[in-house]
Design an enzyme around this catalytic site. Sequence first.
Site, PDB file in Angstrom:
ATOM      1  CG  ASN A   1      -1.678   1.207   1.469  1.00 15.84           C
ATOM      2  OD1 ASN A   1      -1.755   2.069   0.597  1.00 15.84           O
ATOM      3  ND2 ASN A   1      -2.286   1.324   2.646  1.00 15.84           N
TER       4      ASN A   1
ATOM      5  CD  GLU B   1      -2.724   5.328   7.066  1.00 15.86           C
ATOM      6  OE1 GLU B   1      -2.753   5.392   5.827  1.00 15.86           O
ATOM      7  OE2 GLU B   1      -1.773   4.821   7.692  1.00 15.86           O
TER       8      GLU B   1
ATOM      9  N   GLY C   1       2.563   2.011  10.877  1.00 18.94           N
ATOM     10  CA  GLY C   1       3.505   3.120  10.744  1.00 18.94           C
ATOM     11  C   GLY C   1       4.230   3.473  12.027  1.00 18.94           C
TER      12      GLY C   1
ATOM     13  CB  SER D   1       5.331  -2.035  12.042  1.00 21.73           C
ATOM     14  OG  SER D   1       4.934  -0.717  12.365  1.00 21.73           O
TER      15      SER D   1
ATOM     16  CG  HIS E   1      -5.711   1.757   5.483  1.00 23.73           C
ATOM     17  ND1 HIS E   1      -5.263   2.694   6.380  1.00 23.73           N
ATOM     18  CD2 HIS E   1      -4.698   0.873   5.305  1.00 23.73           C
ATOM     19  CE1 HIS E   1      -4.011   2.380   6.719  1.00 23.73           C
ATOM     20  NE2 HIS E   1      -3.654   1.280   6.085  1.00 23.73           N
TER      21      HIS E   1
ATOM     22  CD  GLU F   1      -3.504  -2.870   7.421  1.00 25.16           C
ATOM     23  OE1 GLU F   1      -2.511  -3.286   6.820  1.00 25.16           O
ATOM     24  OE2 GLU F   1      -3.951  -1.726   7.300  1.00 25.16           O
TER      25      GLU F   1
ATOM     26  CE  LYS G   1      -0.087   3.078   4.863  1.00 26.66           C
ATOM     27  NZ  LYS G   1       0.049   3.154   6.308  1.00 26.66           N
TER      28      LYS G   1
HETATM   29  P1  PGA Z   1       2.972   0.183   7.687  1.00 25.41           P
HETATM   30  O1  PGA Z   1       1.495   0.363   7.103  1.00 25.41           O
HETATM   31  O2  PGA Z   1       3.517  -1.083   7.091  1.00 25.41           O
HETATM   32  O3  PGA Z   1       3.715   1.404   7.260  1.00 25.41           O
HETATM   33  O4  PGA Z   1       2.820   0.065   9.182  1.00 25.41           O
HETATM   34  C1  PGA Z   1       0.653  -0.738   6.938  1.00 25.41           C
HETATM   35  C2  PGA Z   1      -0.676  -0.313   6.349  1.00 25.41           C
HETATM   36  O5  PGA Z   1      -1.179   0.749   6.731  1.00 25.41           O
HETATM   37  O6  PGA Z   1      -1.246  -1.009   5.501  1.00 25.41           O
END
Ligand code: PGA
Length: 256
Positions: free
Chosen positions: A9, A98, A174, A214, A96, A168, A11
């Site tokens: 992803n 976010e 992140g 992560s 997601h 997740e 983003k």
């Molecule tokens: P990250 O994000 O690997 O940077 O923690 C994962 C995601 O949001 O899909």
Amino acid sequence: MRRYVFAGNWKMNKTVSEAVALARALREGLEKEPTPHEVVVMPPFTALAEVGKALKGSPIVMGAQNMHWEREGAFTGEISPAMLRDVGCAYVILGHSERRHIFDETDERLSKKSRAAFDNGLIPMVCVGETLAERESNRTLEVVERQVERALRPLKPEEVARMVVSYEPVWAIGTGRVATPDQAEEVQAFLRKRIAISHGDDAAEAVRILYGGSVNPGNTPGIMIQADVDGVLVGGASLKAESFLGIVQYRQEENS
Ligand code: PGA
């Protein structure tokens, strides 16, 4: 052998030229060292058309990070499922964290979107996960149960069998703080059981349940060994070819 899903992803990162360069580097890496698993990249909307062209004829498939549920119309700023199909998307991430937490995505909208994805030939990758406060108050299973139930409610068992659910934990995204393999397995086994109750055993066995949060090349083997982990959804570590290929080139036998 199980066929895992490795999804990147991207983003809100990468201009069109940067995205195409990354797609080409991944393509070359997988041509040199092919994988039997499914590799998916999710560039930002602006880069989808060009990345789609750069990946044509390769085993890498493409997805988008969000969409509206209507096919077309007066929805300023939105992108429709038909538009995503048109540029070559096979998958779409829905719900997601976010989007849920920064853009107020609701479970109700998510269920319209999961229906619209299948109605337009896209496979949804539905994300679920608890916040740190929810985990610390022992509400993790209750939260993910509600999220998965609402997102899958409009879907038939044969659709659920083809889709992807990604666990997740919000506190792991992140942050560099990855869930332990046992934490991931506990929730993912629970999700599969809930799906068996709502959509039947066949759908629960076939649905691919990913872990995200992560993930990096170093922690991938520990996560992947878990029985209910069918792959990973990767954010930060998918932005560089070397680290994403390091995750994709994971070997099951290296773990045993
Ligand atoms: P990250 O994000 O690997 O940077 O923690 C994962 C995601 O949001 O899909």
